[in-house]
Motif scaffolding. Structure first.
Motif, PDB file in Angstrom:
ATOM      1  N   SER A 141       0.828  -1.203   0.000  1.00 23.87           N
ATOM      2  CA  SER A 141       0.000   0.000   0.000  1.00 23.87           C
ATOM      3  C   SER A 141       0.864   1.254   0.000  1.00 23.87           C
ATOM      4  O   SER A 141       1.979   1.251   0.538  1.00 23.87           O
ATOM      5  CB  SER A 141      -0.887   0.014   1.261  1.00 23.87           C
ATOM      6  N   CYS A 142       0.312   2.336  -0.556  1.00 22.24           N
ATOM      7  CA  CYS A 142       0.953   3.634  -0.368  1.00 22.24           C
ATOM      8  C   CYS A 142       0.730   4.064   1.090  1.00 22.24           C
ATOM      9  O   CYS A 142      -0.032   3.431   1.828  1.00 22.24           O
ATOM     10  CB  CYS A 142       0.428   4.656  -1.374  1.00 22.24           C
ATOM     11  N   ILE A 143       1.382   5.116   1.496  1.00 22.10           N
ATOM     12  CA  ILE A 143       1.331   5.560   2.890  1.00 22.10           C
ATOM     13  C   ILE A 143       0.157   6.516   3.120  1.00 22.10           C
ATOM     14  O   ILE A 143      -0.395   7.074   2.179  1.00 22.10           O
ATOM     15  CB  ILE A 143       2.654   6.225   3.301  1.00 22.10           C
ATOM     16  N   PRO A 144      -0.228   6.721   4.391  1.00 20.10           N
ATOM     17  CA  PRO A 144      -1.350   7.611   4.702  1.00 20.10           C
ATOM     18  C   PRO A 144      -1.066   9.074   4.367  1.00 20.10           C
ATOM     19  O   PRO A 144       0.077   9.526   4.375  1.00 20.10           O
ATOM     20  CB  PRO A 144      -1.531   7.457   6.213  1.00 20.10           C
ATOM     21  N   GLU A 145      -2.142   9.803   4.116  1.00 18.90           N
ATOM     22  CA  GLU A 145      -2.054  11.243   3.894  1.00 18.90           C
ATOM     23  C   GLU A 145      -1.751  11.929   5.208  1.00 18.90           C
ATOM     24  O   GLU A 145      -2.427  11.707   6.205  1.00 18.90           O
ATOM     25  CB  GLU A 145      -3.386  11.770   3.344  1.00 18.90           C
ATOM     26  N   ARG A 146      -0.721  12.740   5.203  1.00 20.40           N
ATOM     27  CA  ARG A 146      -0.317  13.573   6.337  1.00 20.40           C
ATOM     28  C   ARG A 146       0.985  14.254   5.980  1.00 20.40           C
ATOM     29  O   ARG A 146       1.453  14.139   4.867  1.00 20.40           O
ATOM     30  CB  ARG A 146      -0.216  12.778   7.631  1.00 20.40           C
ATOM     31  N   GLU A 147       1.596  14.923   6.930  1.00 22.04           N
ATOM     32  CA  GLU A 147       2.863  15.607   6.689  1.00 22.04           C
ATOM     33  C   GLU A 147       4.013  14.794   7.279  1.00 22.04           C
ATOM     34  O   GLU A 147       3.906  14.258   8.387  1.00 22.04           O
ATOM     35  CB  GLU A 147       2.823  16.988   7.336  1.00 22.04           C
ATOM     36  N   TYR A 148       5.109  14.709   6.528  1.00 21.37           N
ATOM     37  CA  TYR A 148       6.287  13.954   6.945  1.00 21.37           C
ATOM     38  C   TYR A 148       7.530  14.820   6.790  1.00 21.37           C
ATOM     39  O   TYR A 148       7.617  15.628   5.870  1.00 21.37           O
ATOM     40  CB  TYR A 148       6.465  12.700   6.082  1.00 21.37           C
ATOM     41  N   VAL A 149       8.511  14.600   7.643  1.00 21.40           N
ATOM     42  CA  VAL A 149       9.800  15.269   7.544  1.00 21.40           C
ATOM     43  C   VAL A 149      10.699  14.422   6.646  1.00 21.40           C
ATOM     44  O   VAL A 149      10.724  13.196   6.757  1.00 21.40           O
ATOM     45  CB  VAL A 149      10.434  15.454   8.937  1.00 21.40           C
ATOM     46  N   LEU A 150      11.433  15.096   5.756  1.00 20.60           N
ATOM     47  CA  LEU A 150      12.346  14.407   4.842  1.00 20.60           C
ATOM     48  C   LEU A 150      13.787  14.508   5.336  1.00 20.60           C
ATOM     49  O   LEU A 150      14.177  15.521   5.926  1.00 20.60           O
ATOM     50  CB  LEU A 150      12.274  15.026   3.446  1.00 20.60           C
ATOM     51  N   GLN A 151      14.555  13.468   5.031  1.00 24.52           N
ATOM     52  CA  GLN A 151      15.989  13.521   5.287  1.00 24.52           C
ATOM     53  C   GLN A 151      16.730  12.845   4.145  1.00 24.52           C
ATOM     54  O   GLN A 151      16.160  12.031   3.423  1.00 24.52           O
ATOM     55  CB  GLN A 151      16.344  12.870   6.621  1.00 24.52           C
ATOM     56  N   LYS A 152      17.994  13.202   3.996  1.00 20.84           N
ATOM     57  CA  LYS A 152      18.851  12.563   2.997  1.00 20.84           C
ATOM     58  C   LYS A 152      19.153  11.142   3.438  1.00 20.84           C
ATOM     59  O   LYS A 152      19.265  10.874   4.629  1.00 20.84           O
ATOM     60  CB  LYS A 152      20.177  13.323   2.876  1.00 20.84           C
ATOM     61  N   ARG A 153      19.313  10.254   2.462  1.00 24.20           N
ATOM     62  CA  ARG A 153      19.664   8.863   2.780  1.00 24.20           C
ATOM     63  C   ARG A 153      20.490   8.302   1.632  1.00 24.20           C
ATOM     64  O   ARG A 153      20.251   8.630   0.481  1.00 24.20           O
ATOM     65  CB  ARG A 153      18.405   8.021   2.973  1.00 24.20           C
ATOM     66  N   PHE A 154      21.439   7.435   1.988  1.00 28.00           N
ATOM     67  CA  PHE A 154      22.254   6.754   0.991  1.00 28.00           C
ATOM     68  C   PHE A 154      22.125   5.255   1.185  1.00 28.00           C
ATOM     69  O   PHE A 154      22.121   4.754   2.306  1.00 28.00           O
ATOM     70  CB  PHE A 154      23.737   7.141   1.113  1.00 28.00           C
ATOM     71  N   SER A 155      22.008   4.533   0.072  1.00 36.69           N
ATOM     72  CA  SER A 155      22.076   3.069   0.108  1.00 36.69           C
ATOM     73  C   SER A 155      22.825   2.625  -1.144  1.00 36.69           C
ATOM     74  O   SER A 155      22.822   3.331  -2.154  1.00 36.69           O
ATOM     75  CB  SER A 155      20.672   2.448   0.138  1.00 36.69           C
TER      76      SER A 155
END
Length: 140
Positions: A41-55
């Motif tokens: 499923s896609c994620i719920p509607e709301r506000e999220y904080v973003l951060q940089k990530r490396f993989s």
């Protein structure tokens, strides 16, 4: 600084339009809404904080923090939601079908350039995920 992801839901997938301070950055593809079930499923509607990530797999990309009931929800390249996503969001330059798009890496590079610049200025970058109240705003 803020991103707004406006979605339209379909049984086969979710289409989106991603704006940065009111300006279109790219489109998005996701899995369909299936009650926030992990990996399908896609994620719920709301506000999220973003951060940089490396993989090693995706190189530099973005991570949505504190998604309820989920972990490692990312914004990473993919052109087919059902084949390449497990609940994450993929930026695309255009939609090519429901849950499908084109030139995802190019769209992610454009998005990262905006978000990473803000993060380097020590700004908190959030993404607000919402549904489209005006069907047809997003090209199918």
């Amino acid at each position: 600084m803020g991103l707004v992801l406006t979605r339209i839901y379909f049984p086969e997938g979710t289409q989106g339009m991603l704006e940065w301070n009111g300006t279109l950055v790219c489109y998005t593809i996701e899995l369909p809404w299936l009650g926030n079930q992990r990996r399908i499923s896609c994620i719920p509607e709301r506000e999220y904080v973003l951060q940089k990530r490396f993989s090693p797999k995706f190189k530099w990309h973005l991570h949505l923090r504190n998604v309820p009931g989920r972990d490692l929800i990312l914004i990473h390249p993919a052109n087919d939601a059902k084949k390449e996503l497990l609940g994450c969001i993929a930026p695309v330059t255009q939609h090519s079908g429901v849950g499908k798009g084109r030139s995802s890496r190019k769209a992610l590079d454009k998005l990262k350039s905006l978000v990473y610049a803000a993060l380097e200025r020590d700004e908190v970058v959030k993404i607000s995920v919402q549904s489209d109240s005006q069907k047809g705003m997003i090209k199918k």
